[in-house]
Design an enzyme around this catalytic site. Structure first.
Site: not given
Ligand code: BES
Ligand code: ZN
Ligand code: MN
Length: 497
Positions: A279, A351, A353
């Site tokens: 990230k 991750e 899912r």
């Molecule tokens: N934990 C995150 C989702 C999230 C993002 C929660 C911002 C709270 C605030 C999740 O694991 C994630 O990283 N999702 C990705 C999915 C993408 C890679 C398809 C996302 O939302 O960017």
């Molecule tokens: Zn996450």
């Molecule tokens: Mn994630």
């Protein structure tokens, strides 16, 4: 904290403070008038002078009025005259509570006008008062080294109720206190940093529940047992981390409950770096909240145990970190889920899912009536709904509608999102049964569609709480949502039994 009802004269109430409503044109409510007559109309004179606006959200503390047993009267603004809505009532109660907690008042009587019983039933009134008190008194569990400020003085809240309404209001108090205990536990767990709140820590928190509630049985699986269960997707996420994973099962059984259980499943990523699909740094600290779903399951099981609901309920938590390392999964890696379906991991940041699909598969052994998972699953749900509504996805429209309705009733709102076949088709992979991502479009829906591939034979709903479970900014912290929605759902099932 103690909650009580009263049926007798307001002026004689043995409390430190009585909160009464006034309108923005200076008019007193009947309760305020009762007090006013006892204290030689000091309140109406105060209002006439115009010092206090009577606007919603505002309050004015008056002390040492003669003729009253209470030393203080708190005027609470109600705005314009007319029937009070539920929202306005909650606002007035919150205003009174937060004003009282800024003083040394230990006992507060809420003598505010209430909405009609068909708008706000007695039981819900009791529950809301206890819930709002719990939320007002909550203090962030910070780790600051400075001495903690003096705790709140408030320890008793009294509410008017007719003799007929009393039992329902009291029942509501008990529900609200259980809800507060549950959401406080959720918030405390979620607010902890990831170096304290590890998967092991979550496992211990769950085990602690079994010590206080006889109805709860807790089982915590470690790495060897998780391997034995062949949870290939969960194992793939945890493999990059030095912190050992935990798979937590909390069972509440009630001898009078005949129905198949409701299974609650929570995402417990104690920190989400994104893994090799790392990230961006901004706001990455907030990924300590990525175990909010897990914390909500643990908190809700606490409430279920506390109320000893006549239901069978199972809470399942998959907990691990998502880290980059020499052992971490890499984009393109293919793993096999416990159900047997293979998954091509195109993005290691998707991750949630992966751990949930194995947890949902585990849920099947309980032959559940309903399975509800909750997860801070996608940033896309925050784009779609902002921070006000939890996203509801389901393979059963009636269940989705019921959850939306529970959210409305419990003031913990949710919105029904679509989940039709097309979205699942976007997850096609050349090399495995499916990919774990499907591009940017409809990101929260394709994430739900991924889970849907593992829940075909279940009545299942998924709550995406990425926007609602915590807030950023100055008041950064866990909100306790969707604890109220879930407890509402379980209470309805318990009374429909
Ligand atoms: N934990 C995150 C989702 C999230 C993002 C929660 C911002 C709270 C605030 C999740 O694991 C994630 O990283 N999702 C990705 C999915 C993408 C890679 C398809 C996302 O939302 O960017
Ligand atoms: Zn996450
Ligand atoms: Mn994630």
């Amino acid at each position: 904290m103690q909650f009580e009802t009263w049926t007798k004269a307001l002026a004689e109430l043995p409390v430190d403070c009585v909160a009464v409503g006034v309108h923005d044109d200076g008019e007193l409510t009947p309760e305020a008038k009762t007090l006013d007559l006892r204290c030689r109309e000091k309140l109406s004179r105060l209002m006439k002078r115009g010092d206090f606006s009577g606007k919603p959200g505002e309050s004015w503390l008056v002390t040492d009025l003669e003729g009253l047993r209470a030393e203080r009267v708190l005027l609470v603004g109600l705005g314009a005259k007319g029937d009070i809505t539920r929202k306005a009532w909650r606002r007035a109660v919150l205003t009174a509570l937060s004003a009282a907690t800024r003083t040394r008042v230990t006992s507060l009587a809420l003598a505010l006008p209430r909405p009609a019983a068909k708008v706000l039933a007695d039981e819900r009134l009791g529950r809301s008062v206890a819930e709002l008190t719990g939320n007002t008194l909550y203090r962030v569990n910070d780790l600051k080294s400075a001495k903690k400020p003096r705790p709140h003085a408030l320890n008793r809240v009294v509410v008017a109720a007719s003799a007929k309404a009393e039992p329902a209001v009291k029942k509501g108090f008990a529900q609200g206190m259980a809800l507060t205990a549950g959401s406080t536990l959720m918030r405390n767990l979620a607010n902890l940093p990831s170096n304290v709140c590890t998967p092991t820590y979550l496992g211990r928190a769950a085990e602690d529940l079994a010590k206080t509630h006889k109805s709860l049985k807790v089982k915590v699986l470690g790495l060897p047992e998780i391997k034995r269960e062949k949870m290939g997707c969960f194992l793939a996420v945890t493999q990059g981390s030095d912190e050992p994973p935990r798979f937590i099962v909390i069972e509440h059984r009630h001898p009078k409950a005949k129905n198949a259980p409701v299974v609650l499943v929570g995402k417990g990523i104690t920190f989400d770096t994104g893994g090799i699909s790392l990230k961006d740094p901004p706001l990455m600290d907030e990924m300590k909240f990525d175990m909010s779903g897990a914390a909500c399951v643990i908190g809700t099981m606490n409430a279920v145990g506390e109320l000893n609901l006549p239901l069978n309920v199972v809470g399942i938590v998959a907990a691990c970190e998502n880290m980059p390392s020499g052992r971490a999964i890499k984009p393109g890696d293919i793993v096999t889920s416990a159900q047997g379906l293979t998954v091509e991991i195109l993005n290691t940041d998707a991750e949630g899912r992966l751990i949930l699909c194995d947890a949902l598969n585990y849920a099947k052994r309980f032959k559940p009536d309903v399975v509800i998972d909750m997860a801070t699953l996608t940033g896309a749900i925050v784009v779609a709904l902002g921070v006000h509504h939890t996203g509801v996805f389901s393979n059963n429209d009636a269940l989705a509608r019921e959850l939306v309705d529970c959210g409305l009733a419990a003031d913990d709102r949710a919105w029904h999102m679509p989940l039709t076949e097309e979205y699942g088709e976007q997850l096609k992979s050349n090399f495995a049964d499916m990919a774990n991502v499907a591009g940017r479009d409809g990101g929260s829906i394709t994430a739900a569609a991924f889970l849907g591939k593992f829940t075909k034979d279940l009545t299942w709903a998924h709550l995406d709480i990425a926007g609602t479970a915590y807030q950023g900014g100055a008041a950064k912290g866990s909100t306790g949502r969707p604890s109220a929605l879930l407890l509402e759902y379980l209470l309805r099932r318990a009374s429909a039994r």
